[in-house]
Scaffold this motif. Sequence first.
Motif, PDB file in Angstrom:
ATOM      1  N   LEU A 107       0.835  -1.206   0.000  1.00  0.00           N
ATOM      2  CA  LEU A 107       0.000   0.000   0.000  1.00  0.00           C
ATOM      3  C   LEU A 107       0.869   1.256   0.000  1.00  0.00           C
ATOM      4  O   LEU A 107       0.614   2.205  -0.748  1.00  0.00           O
ATOM      5  N   GLU A 148      -5.493  10.460   3.426  1.00  0.00           N
ATOM      6  CA  GLU A 148      -4.882  10.349   2.100  1.00  0.00           C
ATOM      7  C   GLU A 148      -3.436   9.899   2.283  1.00  0.00           C
ATOM      8  O   GLU A 148      -2.641  10.554   2.951  1.00  0.00           O
ATOM      9  N   SER A 172      -1.592   8.959  -5.086  1.00  0.00           N
ATOM     10  CA  SER A 172      -1.936   8.778  -3.672  1.00  0.00           C
ATOM     11  C   SER A 172      -3.156   7.867  -3.541  1.00  0.00           C
ATOM     12  O   SER A 172      -3.927   7.688  -4.478  1.00  0.00           O
ATOM     13  N   LEU A 173      -3.315   7.300  -2.360  1.00  0.00           N
ATOM     14  CA  LEU A 173      -4.456   6.434  -2.061  1.00  0.00           C
ATOM     15  C   LEU A 173      -5.255   7.030  -0.912  1.00  0.00           C
ATOM     16  O   LEU A 173      -4.710   7.703  -0.036  1.00  0.00           O
ATOM     17  N   VAL A 178      -7.245   5.906   2.307  1.00  0.00           N
ATOM     18  CA  VAL A 178      -7.298   4.720   3.157  1.00  0.00           C
ATOM     19  C   VAL A 178      -8.121   5.009   4.402  1.00  0.00           C
ATOM     20  O   VAL A 178      -8.221   6.148   4.857  1.00  0.00           O
ATOM     21  N   ASP A 223      -7.548   0.118   1.779  1.00  0.00           N
ATOM     22  CA  ASP A 223      -7.626   0.990   0.604  1.00  0.00           C
ATOM     23  C   ASP A 223      -9.095   1.256   0.264  1.00  0.00           C
ATOM     24  O   ASP A 223      -9.851   0.335  -0.052  1.00  0.00           O
ATOM     25  N   THR A 256      -9.892   3.844  -1.961  1.00  0.00           N
ATOM     26  CA  THR A 256      -9.796   4.809  -3.063  1.00  0.00           C
ATOM     27  C   THR A 256     -10.996   4.725  -3.990  1.00  0.00           C
ATOM     28  O   THR A 256     -11.578   5.761  -4.357  1.00  0.00           O
TER      29      THR A 256
END
Length: 243
Positions: A92, A136, A144-145, A147, A166, A168
């Motif tokens: 991740l 973020e 970017s993800l 979470v 995650d 997203t």
Amino acid sequence: IDLRRRAERRLRAQSAKSARTEAQTNGHRLLQELQIHQIELEMQNEELKQAKAALDAGLEKYTDLYDFAPVGYFTLTSNGTIHQVNLTGTSLVGIDRSQLVGRRFGLLLAVEQRPVFNDFLTRVFVDETKQSHDFELLREGQPSLFVNIEARRMLNGVECHAVVVDITERKQAEDKVLVSEVRYRRLFEAAKDGVLLLDPDTRKITDANPFMTKLLGYTHDEFVGKELFQIGLLKDAAASKKM
């Protein structure tokens, strides 16, 4: 005691075919004692090997479940330092485990969210209640993800377990819905036709656009909660229900 008895029985079975005299020398008795002790040690060694094999199998199974879980697992200190992380967590973040352990988790988040994360971590260590928040997650050289982090203080009081998921796709879908709602509201407000929204179960008006308020001369609040016949669009309640 049970182990010694088992060893004695095994020795008797091994020496059953050997003829014995009633008069045994001290040396013979000592030899017998040493043989029993040797068998005890051999049996203990075998049991230890079996216990170690079972322990190794359990550890391997736990490691697989931990490392290849579908979510990231982090063990954090009260200041957010990473002590442990599974492979999903490293994936991740996009950083190798060797480089991740010892770093502050907050530095992996968007700058404006770091104070929020510090407050979140403080709440985690106040008591054992589970805390949850969306953040973020920044990744080097990658998008970017978004979470969700759920964390709970461990019994030792100095570390916490954090589960990182995650979200997203969910966040992007929520943003699209929000954009659609804003766009719809703008069209609704700017429309050059009168528009009413009604609850199909109660037949009552839930919203009216500005053009409709000008058209019929009612304020927005006067529209909401009325049926169509009450604002003169239909002749009576029966007609309103049928419509």
